[in-house]
Design a protein around this motif. Sequence first.
Motif, short mmCIF file in Angstrom:
data_model
loop_
_atom_site.label_atom_id
_atom_site.label_comp_id
_atom_site.label_asym_id
_atom_site.label_seq_id
_atom_site.Cartn_x
_atom_site.Cartn_y
_atom_site.Cartn_z
N UNK A 114 0.84 -1.20 0.00
CA UNK A 114 0.00 0.00 0.00
C UNK A 114 0.87 1.25 0.00
N UNK A 115 1.98 1.24 0.71
CA UNK A 115 2.87 2.39 0.75
C UNK A 115 3.42 2.71 -0.63
N UNK A 116 3.79 1.69 -1.38
CA UNK A 116 4.30 1.90 -2.74
C UNK A 116 3.25 2.54 -3.63
N UNK A 117 2.00 2.07 -3.50
CA UNK A 117 0.92 2.61 -4.32
C UNK A 117 0.64 4.07 -3.97
N UNK A 118 0.60 4.36 -2.68
CA UNK A 118 0.37 5.75 -2.25
C UNK A 118 1.50 6.65 -2.72
N UNK A 119 2.73 6.20 -2.58
CA UNK A 119 3.88 7.01 -2.98
C UNK A 119 3.88 7.27 -4.49
N UNK A 120 3.44 6.27 -5.26
CA UNK A 120 3.43 6.41 -6.72
C UNK A 120 2.48 7.53 -7.15
N UNK A 121 1.31 7.60 -6.54
CA UNK A 121 0.37 8.68 -6.88
C UNK A 121 0.91 10.03 -6.41
N UNK A 122 1.39 10.06 -5.18
CA UNK A 122 1.85 11.34 -4.63
C UNK A 122 3.05 11.90 -5.38
N UNK A 123 3.77 11.04 -6.10
CA UNK A 123 4.92 11.50 -6.89
C UNK A 123 4.52 12.45 -8.00
N UNK A 124 3.23 12.44 -8.37
CA UNK A 124 2.78 13.30 -9.46
C UNK A 124 2.18 14.62 -8.98
N UNK A 125 2.20 14.89 -7.68
CA UNK A 125 1.69 16.16 -7.17
C UNK A 125 2.67 17.26 -7.55
N UNK A 126 2.13 18.35 -8.08
CA UNK A 126 2.95 19.49 -8.49
C UNK A 126 2.77 19.78 -9.97
N UNK A 194 -2.59 5.94 -16.12
CA UNK A 194 -1.55 5.29 -16.93
C UNK A 194 -0.17 5.50 -16.33
N UNK A 195 0.12 6.75 -15.94
CA UNK A 195 1.46 7.08 -15.46
C UNK A 195 1.74 6.49 -14.08
N UNK A 196 0.72 6.41 -13.23
CA UNK A 196 0.89 5.76 -11.93
C UNK A 196 1.20 4.28 -12.14
N UNK A 197 0.47 3.65 -13.07
CA UNK A 197 0.74 2.24 -13.37
C UNK A 197 2.15 2.04 -13.90
N UNK A 198 2.61 2.96 -14.74
CA UNK A 198 3.97 2.86 -15.27
C UNK A 198 5.00 3.05 -14.16
N UNK A 199 4.73 3.99 -13.25
CA UNK A 199 5.63 4.23 -12.13
C UNK A 199 5.79 2.97 -11.28
N UNK A 200 4.71 2.22 -11.14
CA UNK A 200 4.74 0.99 -10.35
C UNK A 200 5.22 -0.22 -11.16
N UNK A 201 5.35 -0.04 -12.48
CA UNK A 201 5.84 -1.12 -13.32
C UNK A 201 4.83 -2.20 -13.65
N UNK A 202 3.53 -1.89 -13.45
CA UNK A 202 2.50 -2.91 -13.68
C UNK A 202 1.41 -2.46 -14.65
N UNK A 203 1.43 -1.18 -15.02
CA UNK A 203 0.35 -0.66 -15.85
C UNK A 203 -0.91 -0.41 -15.03
#
Length: 234
Positions: A114-126, A194-203
């Motif tokens: 869950x932490x990885x998923x949350x971090x992946x979305x938050x990486x796009x803030x800004x 799409x970009x969150x999925x790519x960040x996590x490497x799973x689509x």
Amino acid sequence: MDPDLVFVPPNLPEDIAAGAVLPIDKPANSTSFDIVREVRSLADLKKVGHAGTLDPLATGLLIVLVARPATRLQDAFMYLRKTYTGTMRLGETTPSHDSETAVTESVDTSHLSEAEIRDALEAFVGEIEQVPPMYSAVKIGGEKLYKKARRGEQVERPPRPVTIYDACITDIRGSEVDFKIDCSKGTYVRSLARDVGAELGVGAHLTALRRTAIGDYRVEDAWSLDQLRDAFGM
């Protein structure tokens, strides 16, 4: 923007030809233009537009502008920040980045925390650069991208600057991830999935989307189509 032009249920102006801003809760499986066309018919006016397209599968707040005093405010409404809630499905990729097209690739997601998923979305803030989806109304070479996509074509799409003001995960149920975001004009939430999925490497692709606010306007105060038809006596 003139707040006196904004009409919420159950009140319509005595003379709608004098201008009205109607916040409407768009149902799923209708286009934004479907809603505009219905308001044109109800109001018996041709000069009707909207301030920000929603995809057919999306629901929620669509601001419809009736007659010239309201349609001239289109740009002002378009530039207000937008709030969305939605669901993305990790591990499945589609050409449209939502469920309008079939899944083309599936990947196991059981290793993600869950932490990885949350971090992946938050990486796009800004402020970010976002590539619009092929299935979109963006024009390249004088033709809308979705027309090229339907012919199986892929073209380079220059990234566009957008701003994600805030983003958070509200629930995780296996590969189903609920989220809420505040974003600028021009943001494609499908592209964000799409970009969150790519960040996590799973689509990933979007399975549900609802626009809950545009600036200070809230979907809770919007007209349903049935309410609007009743108010027009239809």
